[in-house]
Scaffold this motif. Structure first.
Motif, mmCIF file in Angstrom:
data_model
loop_
_atom_site.group_PDB
_atom_site.id
_atom_site.type_symbol
_atom_site.label_atom_id
_atom_site.label_comp_id
_atom_site.label_asym_id
_atom_site.label_seq_id
_atom_site.Cartn_x
_atom_site.Cartn_y
_atom_site.Cartn_z
ATOM 1 N N ARG A 176 0.858 -1.171 0.000
ATOM 2 C CA ARG A 176 0.000 0.000 0.000
ATOM 3 C C ARG A 176 0.900 1.229 0.000
ATOM 4 N NH1 ARG A 176 -2.700 -3.906 -0.418
ATOM 5 N NH2 ARG A 176 -4.618 -4.484 0.680
ATOM 6 N N ILE A 177 0.403 2.321 -0.559
ATOM 7 C CA ILE A 177 1.174 3.563 -0.529
ATOM 8 C C ILE A 177 0.498 4.539 0.416
ATOM 9 C CG2 ILE A 177 1.638 5.669 -1.863
ATOM 10 C CD1 ILE A 177 2.578 4.016 -4.137
ATOM 11 N N LEU A 178 1.288 5.119 1.287
ATOM 12 C CA LEU A 178 0.808 6.165 2.176
ATOM 13 C C LEU A 178 1.050 7.491 1.476
ATOM 14 C CD1 LEU A 178 -0.348 6.511 5.079
ATOM 15 C CD2 LEU A 178 2.002 6.978 5.817
ATOM 16 N N ASP A 179 -0.035 8.127 1.003
ATOM 17 C CA ASP A 179 0.157 9.360 0.231
ATOM 18 C C ASP A 179 0.483 10.527 1.161
ATOM 19 O OD1 ASP A 179 -2.168 10.392 1.348
ATOM 20 O OD2 ASP A 179 -3.384 10.164 -0.445
ATOM 21 N N PRO A 180 0.863 11.679 0.608
ATOM 22 C CA PRO A 180 1.268 12.816 1.453
ATOM 23 C C PRO A 180 0.204 13.263 2.451
ATOM 24 C CG PRO A 180 1.932 13.191 -0.822
ATOM 25 C CD PRO A 180 1.078 11.962 -0.826
ATOM 26 N N LYS A 181 -1.078 12.952 2.174
ATOM 27 C CA LYS A 181 -2.155 13.348 3.091
ATOM 28 C C LYS A 181 -2.434 12.292 4.147
ATOM 29 C CE LYS A 181 -4.480 16.199 -0.385
ATOM 30 N NZ LYS A 181 -5.750 16.448 -1.139
ATOM 31 N N GLY A 182 -1.670 11.203 4.118
ATOM 32 C CA GLY A 182 -1.856 10.158 5.119
ATOM 33 C C GLY A 182 -2.862 9.100 4.729
ATOM 34 N N ASN A 183 -3.348 9.128 3.484
ATOM 35 C CA ASN A 183 -4.298 8.128 3.013
ATOM 36 C C ASN A 183 -3.559 6.940 2.407
ATOM 37 O OD1 ASN A 183 -6.558 9.873 3.574
ATOM 38 N ND2 ASN A 183 -6.035 10.996 1.700
ATOM 39 N N LEU A 184 -4.120 5.748 2.601
ATOM 40 C CA LEU A 184 -3.534 4.551 2.010
ATOM 41 C C LEU A 184 -4.102 4.340 0.602
ATOM 42 C CD1 LEU A 184 -3.482 1.929 4.929
ATOM 43 C CD2 LEU A 184 -1.521 2.977 3.809
ATOM 44 N N LEU A 185 -3.225 4.236 -0.381
ATOM 45 C CA LEU A 185 -3.646 3.958 -1.754
ATOM 46 C C LEU A 185 -3.558 2.461 -1.996
ATOM 47 C CD1 LEU A 185 -1.810 6.793 -3.738
ATOM 48 C CD2 LEU A 185 -4.089 6.827 -2.720
ATOM 49 N N SER A 186 -4.632 1.884 -2.515
ATOM 50 C CA SER A 186 -4.653 0.448 -2.769
ATOM 51 C C SER A 186 -3.846 0.100 -4.002
ATOM 52 C CB SER A 186 -6.099 -0.033 -2.939
ATOM 53 O OG SER A 186 -6.620 0.446 -4.163
ATOM 54 N N PRO A 187 -3.359 -1.133 -4.109
ATOM 55 C CA PRO A 187 -2.596 -1.535 -5.299
ATOM 56 C C PRO A 187 -3.417 -1.480 -6.572
ATOM 57 C CG PRO A 187 -3.083 -3.433 -3.893
ATOM 58 C CD PRO A 187 -3.444 -2.213 -3.108
ATOM 59 N N GLU A 188 -4.757 -1.614 -6.464
ATOM 60 C CA GLU A 188 -5.589 -1.526 -7.670
ATOM 61 C C GLU A 188 -5.458 -0.168 -8.338
ATOM 62 O OE1 GLU A 188 -6.629 -2.710 -4.799
ATOM 63 O OE2 GLU A 188 -7.000 -4.823 -5.296
ATOM 64 N N LEU A 189 -5.040 0.849 -7.565
ATOM 65 C CA LEU A 189 -4.882 2.189 -8.119
ATOM 66 C C LEU A 189 -3.475 2.425 -8.633
ATOM 67 C CD1 LEU A 189 -6.060 5.014 -8.621
ATOM 68 C CD2 LEU A 189 -5.351 5.633 -6.309
ATOM 69 N N PHE A 190 -2.455 2.108 -7.817
ATOM 70 C CA PHE A 190 -1.106 2.516 -8.215
ATOM 71 C C PHE A 190 -0.316 1.447 -8.976
ATOM 72 C CE2 PHE A 190 -0.256 0.811 -3.921
ATOM 73 C CZ PHE A 190 0.868 0.019 -4.148
ATOM 74 N N ILE A 191 -0.665 0.165 -8.848
ATOM 75 C CA ILE A 191 0.091 -0.864 -9.573
ATOM 76 C C ILE A 191 -0.086 -0.727 -11.090
ATOM 77 C CG2 ILE A 191 0.263 -3.334 -10.038
ATOM 78 C CD1 ILE A 191 1.709 -2.454 -7.527
ATOM 79 N N PRO A 192 -1.328 -0.541 -11.615
ATOM 80 C CA PRO A 192 -1.447 -0.326 -13.060
ATOM 81 C C PRO A 192 -0.668 0.901 -13.526
ATOM 82 C CG PRO A 192 -3.595 -0.842 -12.118
ATOM 83 C CD PRO A 192 -2.662 -0.626 -10.966
ATOM 84 N N ALA A 193 -0.681 1.958 -12.699
ATOM 85 C CA ALA A 193 0.085 3.160 -13.055
ATOM 86 C C ALA A 193 1.575 2.857 -13.093
ATOM 87 C CB ALA A 193 -0.207 4.280 -12.058
ATOM 88 N N ALA A 194 2.056 2.091 -12.103
ATOM 89 C CA ALA A 194 3.485 1.739 -12.061
ATOM 90 C C ALA A 194 3.887 0.933 -13.290
ATOM 91 C CB ALA A 194 3.781 0.951 -10.785
ATOM 92 N N GLU A 195 2.992 0.054 -13.740
ATOM 93 C CA GLU A 195 3.303 -0.766 -14.916
ATOM 94 C C GLU A 195 3.364 0.092 -16.175
ATOM 95 O OE1 GLU A 195 0.193 -3.612 -14.688
ATOM 96 O OE2 GLU A 195 1.257 -4.929 -13.299
ATOM 97 N N VAL A 196 2.401 1.008 -16.338
ATOM 98 C CA VAL A 196 2.385 1.862 -17.519
ATOM 99 C C VAL A 196 3.563 2.828 -17.516
ATOM 100 C CG1 VAL A 196 1.113 3.722 -18.666
ATOM 101 C CG2 VAL A 196 -0.108 1.714 -17.862
ATOM 102 N N LEU A 197 3.932 3.332 -16.329
ATOM 103 C CA LEU A 197 4.991 4.328 -16.216
ATOM 104 C C LEU A 197 6.380 3.714 -16.128
ATOM 105 C CD1 LEU A 197 3.159 6.597 -13.631
ATOM 106 C CD2 LEU A 197 3.595 7.173 -16.019
ATOM 107 N N GLY A 198 6.471 2.380 -16.149
ATOM 108 C CA GLY A 198 7.778 1.734 -16.096
ATOM 109 C C GLY A 198 8.377 1.688 -14.704
#
Length: 587
Positions: A375-397
């Protein structure tokens, strides 16, 4: 014997590799060498005594003559300094005008009337009494270099395999189209459509040529579809994005209009049979649609459309999804992901994997068994789920960076708790398709495990389905080397692609994890249950362990037990928790 001036002039006159012209102060050609005939095709009869404009483009002749005479007269009176064209080699055609405020591009014309790419050097001829007598021009044929430049420029603008635009040309064209549309002040709307071919690796496995042929057919099919009656091909800009992904910009089109096109593409693609003798599989397409407003940045729109497409793939493929809310977009997520990696705000979670067969209970023997998640802890203290950031990580390399972070920090965390490691049966870690296809992945894993001092047999590495793996040979080598090291390997999301039915022989895994799309519907869909029975039987005869994901209730779990599943993973047993909490509970 000394070399005389006349000897030098005769040698220059015989030179054929470069065209040399002597033009007097009135613009009349007085002398030329044989190179003029070799390069431009003109003879002395054609040129001597005629104005130099005879070798220029007709639209440029009058303009050049006026500028020439104006320059000579002012130069003789020393009103102007020497032109910046004098003594400098210039290449034409050029994006820069020959003179300021010129609307017509400068070009030389050969005797056949064809514009000729050249390099041109001009020098002034002055007398001993400081009179401007004329000019010496040296002209070289630049056709080969020009054609090479155009070829390279075209390759940068258009994909050499499919003939579709590259992203760079797509971006340029769309920005120009949007600028023109905004200039009309009639209101602006547009849409982006992102298309990804499902199961494409079933075609390319073992045959890159088959994949190339398929991509050409897909590109032709796509162009034919947008040229059909009822569409406006001039308003649709199409590009090859990455691999088997394509992106379309639909000018003056609402989301509903884009969805209508997406539905037609989906129906038509079914008829595009891409199967070959080497790979007898049918494919489908997943599509993502997002609107574009006057304030939407193109990169954000592309990111949102790609994210919508990834959602379509996760929901079973051959689907269409829409993302209307811009949110951070992939570009915004890129900054968040990079900062999370740098500032250690990527948090490790774990979800329990529970033995439900007698065999599995014997193997685990009441020891801890879980999959590491992130999980990613964003600057506001919210946890981002992998369903949100993993696809982005794959597209962005960035997927490889995320994978390595998880591996390294999992090892570091476990190393600090030897008591937990002692009662650990298996820790599973996901590898993205990019990592599996990367040559250096095994070396990194081995080095990290060795440094931790933990038994490699405590770890299992989960591979995504082969549709996401870019290099099957590298993946196969990684599986073999991990098994030799002592680690286990698992095939994640098993069953959602045709490729998986051959994965037993292609990638000799120790474990398969049946995708949740089967498990969730097992009580309602008898056909899915039959499919699962086939998967489980095929795995068992090969001594492969079976894990079922999305075990959400008791009824599903009981059905999994009856089917012979070894392990279950889902909310019925546990939700993902911070890895530190899992360790505390078993230490």
């Amino acid at each position: 014997m000394q070399i005389q001036t006349e000897d030098i002039l005769n040698a220059i006159g015989e030179l054929e590799t470069n065209a040399i012209l002597v033009v007097d102060h009135q613009g009349i050609i007085r002398r030329m060498n044989k190179g003029v005939t070799a390069v431009l095709g003109y003879t002395e009869t054609d040129l001597i005594g005629r104005k130099v404009e005879v070798i220029l483009q007709k639209d440029f002749q009058k303009n050049h003559e006026e500028k020439f005479q104006d320059y000579v007269s002012h130069r003789k009176m020393e009103v102007v300094t020497r032109s910046n064209l004098i003594g400098i080699q210039k290449t034409f055609p050029s994006a820069e005008p020959l003179h300021h405020n010129d609307d017509i591009p400068f070009a030389l014309v050969d005797k056949n009337g064809c514009n000729l790419p050249i390099t041109l050097t001009i020098n002034e001829i002055w007398s001993d009494s400081d009179d401007l007598l004329g000019f010496l021009a040296i002209i070289s044929d630049n056709t080969k270099q020009f054609n090479l430049h155009q070829k390279l420029k075209n390759q940068a603008s258009y994909d050499p395999l499919t003939g579709l635009m590259t992203w760079q040309q797509f971006e340029k064209t769309v920005n120009e189209t949007k600028k023109n549309a905004l200039a009309d002040k009639k209101g602006y709307q547009a849409a982006m459509l992102f298309l990804d071919v499902d199961y494409f690796r079933t075609i390319t496995y073992g045959s890159q040529m088959a994949g190339d042929r398929a991509l050409k057919r897909i590109a032709n099919w796509l162009l034919n579809q947008i040229r059909q009656k009822g569409t406006r091909p001039k308003d649709i800009v199409t590009a090859r994005f990455l691999g088997d992904q394509f992106i379309l910009y639909l000018s003056d089109t609402s989301v509903d209009g884009a969805l209508a096109l997406a539905r037609r593409l989906k129906e038509s693609f079914i008829t595009l049979n891409l199967r070959t003798e080497e790979s007898p599989f049918f494919t489908s397409i997943s599509q993502g649609v997002t609107p574009i407003t006057r304030d939407t940045r193109l990169h954000n729109a592309a990111s949102l459309a790609a994210h919508a497409c990834s959602l379509a793939k996760k929901k079973g493929r051959n689907k269409i999804e829409t993302v209307l809310d811009e949110g951070p977009g992939y570009l915004g997520l890129e900054r968040i992901i990079r900062e999370a990696l740098q500032q250690r705000r990527l948090i490790l979670f774990a979800q329990q994997i529970v033995p439900i067969s007698p065999y599995a209970r014997t193997i685990d023997n009441n020891r801890a068994h879980y999959e590491v998640l992130s999980r990613i802890l964003d600057p506001k203290g919210n946890l981002l789920s992998p369903e949100l950031f993993i696809p982005a990580a794959e597209v962005l390399g960035l997927a490889v960076d995320v994978d390595r972070y998880v591996i390294e920090h999992t090892m570091t965390t476990l190393q600090k708790h030897p008591g937990h490691v002692a009662c650990l049966s298996l820790c599973s870690i996901n590898l993205s398709g990019l990592s599996v296809s990367r040559e250096g992945t095994y070396a990194f894993i081995e080095k990290t495990i060795r440094a931790s001092g933990i038994d490699p047999g405590k770890f299992c590495f989960e591979f995504t389905e082969t549709a996401e793996i870019k290099d099957n040979d590298v993946a196969l080598d990684l599986v073999r080397r991990l098994k030799k090291l002592g680690c286990k390997t698992a095939f994640d999301d098993f069953g959602i692609g045709y490729s998986n039915y051959q994965s037993f022989s292609r990638l000799p895994m120790d474990i398969i994890k049946i995708d949740g799309s089967y498990v969730k519907k097992i009580l309602k869909d008898p056909y899915l249950k039959t499919d699962m029975q086939g998967m489980i039987h095929s795995a068992k005869v090969r001594n492969i362990e079976v894990v079922a994901e999305f075990a959400e209730n008791k009824a599903i779990t009981e059905q999994l037990k009856q089917l012979g599943v070894d392990y279950a993973q889902g909310y019925y047993y546990s939700q993902p928790k911070p890895l530190s909490d899992v360790i505390k509970g078993t230490t």
